[in-house]
Design an enzyme around this catalytic site. Sequence first.
Site, PDB file in Angstrom:
ATOM      1  N   TRP A 171       4.439   0.859 -19.114  1.00 28.38           N
ATOM      2  CA  TRP A 171       3.227   1.185 -18.500  1.00 28.38           C
ATOM      3  C   TRP A 171       3.271   1.750 -17.024  1.00 28.38           C
ATOM      4  O   TRP A 171       2.485   2.758 -16.873  1.00 28.38           O
ATOM      5  CB  TRP A 171       2.437  -0.095 -18.281  1.00 28.38           C
ATOM      6  CG  TRP A 171       1.682  -0.608 -19.465  1.00 28.38           C
ATOM      7  CD1 TRP A 171       2.276  -2.055 -20.138  1.00 28.38           C
ATOM      8  CD2 TRP A 171       1.027   0.062 -20.732  1.00 28.38           C
ATOM      9  NE1 TRP A 171       1.682  -1.958 -21.494  1.00 28.38           N
ATOM     10  CE2 TRP A 171       1.098  -0.729 -21.756  1.00 28.38           C
ATOM     11  CE3 TRP A 171       0.296   1.301 -20.443  1.00 28.38           C
ATOM     12  CZ2 TRP A 171       0.180  -0.579 -22.842  1.00 28.38           C
ATOM     13  CZ3 TRP A 171      -0.219   1.717 -21.867  1.00 28.38           C
ATOM     14  CH2 TRP A 171      -0.278   0.549 -22.859  1.00 28.38           C
TER      15      TRP A 171
ATOM     16  N   LYS B  23      -6.487  -8.610 -22.296  1.00 26.81           N
ATOM     17  CA  LYS B  23      -5.532  -9.706 -22.288  1.00 26.81           C
ATOM     18  C   LYS B  23      -5.842 -11.141 -21.642  1.00 26.81           C
ATOM     19  O   LYS B  23      -6.139 -11.978 -22.256  1.00 26.81           O
ATOM     20  CB  LYS B  23      -4.432  -9.012 -21.485  1.00 26.81           C
ATOM     21  CG  LYS B  23      -3.579  -8.280 -22.473  1.00 26.81           C
ATOM     22  CD  LYS B  23      -3.473  -6.711 -21.541  1.00 26.81           C
ATOM     23  CE  LYS B  23      -2.839  -5.615 -22.750  1.00 26.81           C
ATOM     24  NZ  LYS B  23      -2.514  -4.500 -22.120  1.00 26.81           N
TER      25      LYS B  23
ATOM     26  N   ASP C 144      -1.572  -2.783 -10.863  1.00 25.16           N
ATOM     27  CA  ASP C 144      -1.919  -2.800 -12.612  1.00 25.16           C
ATOM     28  C   ASP C 144      -1.740  -4.209 -12.904  1.00 25.16           C
ATOM     29  O   ASP C 144      -0.491  -4.492 -12.784  1.00 25.16           O
ATOM     30  CB  ASP C 144      -1.190  -1.811 -13.351  1.00 25.16           C
ATOM     31  CG  ASP C 144      -1.573  -1.914 -14.770  1.00 25.16           C
ATOM     32  OD1 ASP C 144      -2.365  -3.003 -15.121  1.00 25.16           O
ATOM     33  OD2 ASP C 144      -0.922  -1.167 -15.633  1.00 25.16           O
TER      34      ASP C 144
HETATM   35  C1  LIG Z   1      -2.295  -3.385 -21.684  1.00 24.65           C
HETATM   36  C2  LIG Z   1      -1.848  -2.566 -20.531  1.00 24.65           C
HETATM   37  C3  LIG Z   1      -2.242  -1.347 -20.163  1.00 24.65           C
HETATM   38  C4  LIG Z   1      -3.057  -0.600 -20.889  1.00 24.65           C
HETATM   39  O1  LIG Z   1      -4.310  -0.966 -21.138  1.00 24.65           O
HETATM   40  P1  LIG Z   1      -5.566  -0.021 -22.070  1.00 24.65           P
HETATM   41  O2  LIG Z   1      -6.682  -0.744 -21.816  1.00 24.65           O
HETATM   42  O3  LIG Z   1      -5.052   0.046 -23.459  1.00 24.65           O
HETATM   43  O4  LIG Z   1      -5.427   1.211 -21.501  1.00 24.65           O
HETATM   44  C5  LIG Z   1      -1.786  -0.880 -19.042  1.00 24.65           C
HETATM   45  N1  LIG Z   1      -0.984  -1.621 -18.264  1.00 24.65           N
HETATM   46  C6  LIG Z   1      -0.567  -2.715 -18.450  1.00 24.65           C
HETATM   47  C7  LIG Z   1       0.339  -3.607 -17.423  1.00 24.65           C
HETATM   48  C8  LIG Z   1      -1.154  -3.446 -19.870  1.00 24.65           C
HETATM   49  O5  LIG Z   1      -0.512  -4.600 -20.066  1.00 24.65           O
END
Ligand SMILES: *Cc1c(COP(=O)(O)O)cnc(C)c1O
Length: 362
Positions: free
Chosen positions: A102, A198, A174
């Site tokens: 990511w 999540k 993030d």
């Molecule tokens: C799942 C995830 C993303 C991407 O998320 P989207 O909502 O599909 O754009 C980005 N960063 C992390 C750490 C993730 O777990």
Amino acid sequence: MKRVFNFSAGPAQLPLDVLIRAQEELLSYQNIGMSIMEISHRSIHFKKVIERVEELMRELLQIPDNYKVLFIQGGASLQFSMVPLNLFKENKHASYVHSGSWSKKAIAEASKFGDIHIIASSEEQQFTYFPSFQVHQLNENTNYLHITTNNTIEGTRFTCTEELPKNGIPVVADMSSNILSEELDVSQYGLIYAGAQKNLGIAGLTIVIIREDLVGNTGVDCPTMLNYETYAKAESLYNTPPTFSIYMTMLVLEWLKELGGIPEIAKRNIEKAKIFYDFLDTSSFFSSNVKKADRSLMNIPFTTVSKELNSLFIQIAEQEGFYALKGHRSVGGMRASLYNAMPLDAVLELVAFMKQFEEKYA
Ligand SMILES: *Cc1c(COP(=O)(O)O)cnc(C)c1O
């Protein structure tokens, strides 16, 4: 009706109580004769929902008053672009910690707008540890430092919060796969973002927590919908927000508050992960290649002794009701995601099943 044990990395399982409440309220939300999906985002009923989500986020994370809570679409992936578009200053320089798949995408996007310096990386070891960094490595002209606090695909997490800069360089994090899973001091960050699917609810919503002084400094060319100021000024109701996703997040946050908030869920998450890692560490058949000190509490990649046995494990696990254990295609093997909604019993059942599998096939 039977529900399986669902170890999906995202969209992930929701607490059963949340689904039941959503079902109860689906046809007629609070006896208004319509569902929450079918009413105006400017109606009093929906306004109460979005305000409640903000209130619960503030309460659960003890978000200081000088931070805004924004509700945005486009997933965490859109933040990879919005962050540089909004936080770059004239010199357009930012620093990134490269800790997984990511962060790779975040770096690729930000590189389209400016000059990106990777201050630490674990790529040469397939991201099996969280790369350490020190504040003095940061260029004093850097506009922000970006980190990914939990690496969903590789199964590592950031723990060295004492290494975060205190000299005014904003930290952008993030937290898509670990927000609300453990204690967090929001004041250490300038901006936190997380996709909801999540730990916060369902896909369609991304929550951004941003310090007020970082809002409204973007260049005039920034598209309206990519400007944090648009959301801050209109209380995330500039256009139609993802109303049902926001409603589902309200239910998830109420569930979390009810069970005791972050202190309680953090305790449970540590316990669940410990049970799983303790088993991996005693097994001579299953293993993890992630550095122990950096192990994620949320996502646990693991393997058996061969590719063939990995496939067989995934296949038999599914027959026994353990779903979504296949590892990410870039890592292979297996991965168990143990987000907030994962009950302890499910982890105990999975470990018992793994023991049996080991006895049979080792
Ligand atoms: C799942 C995830 C993303 C991407 O998320 P989207 O909502 O599909 O754009 C980005 N960063 C992390 C750490 C993730 O777990």
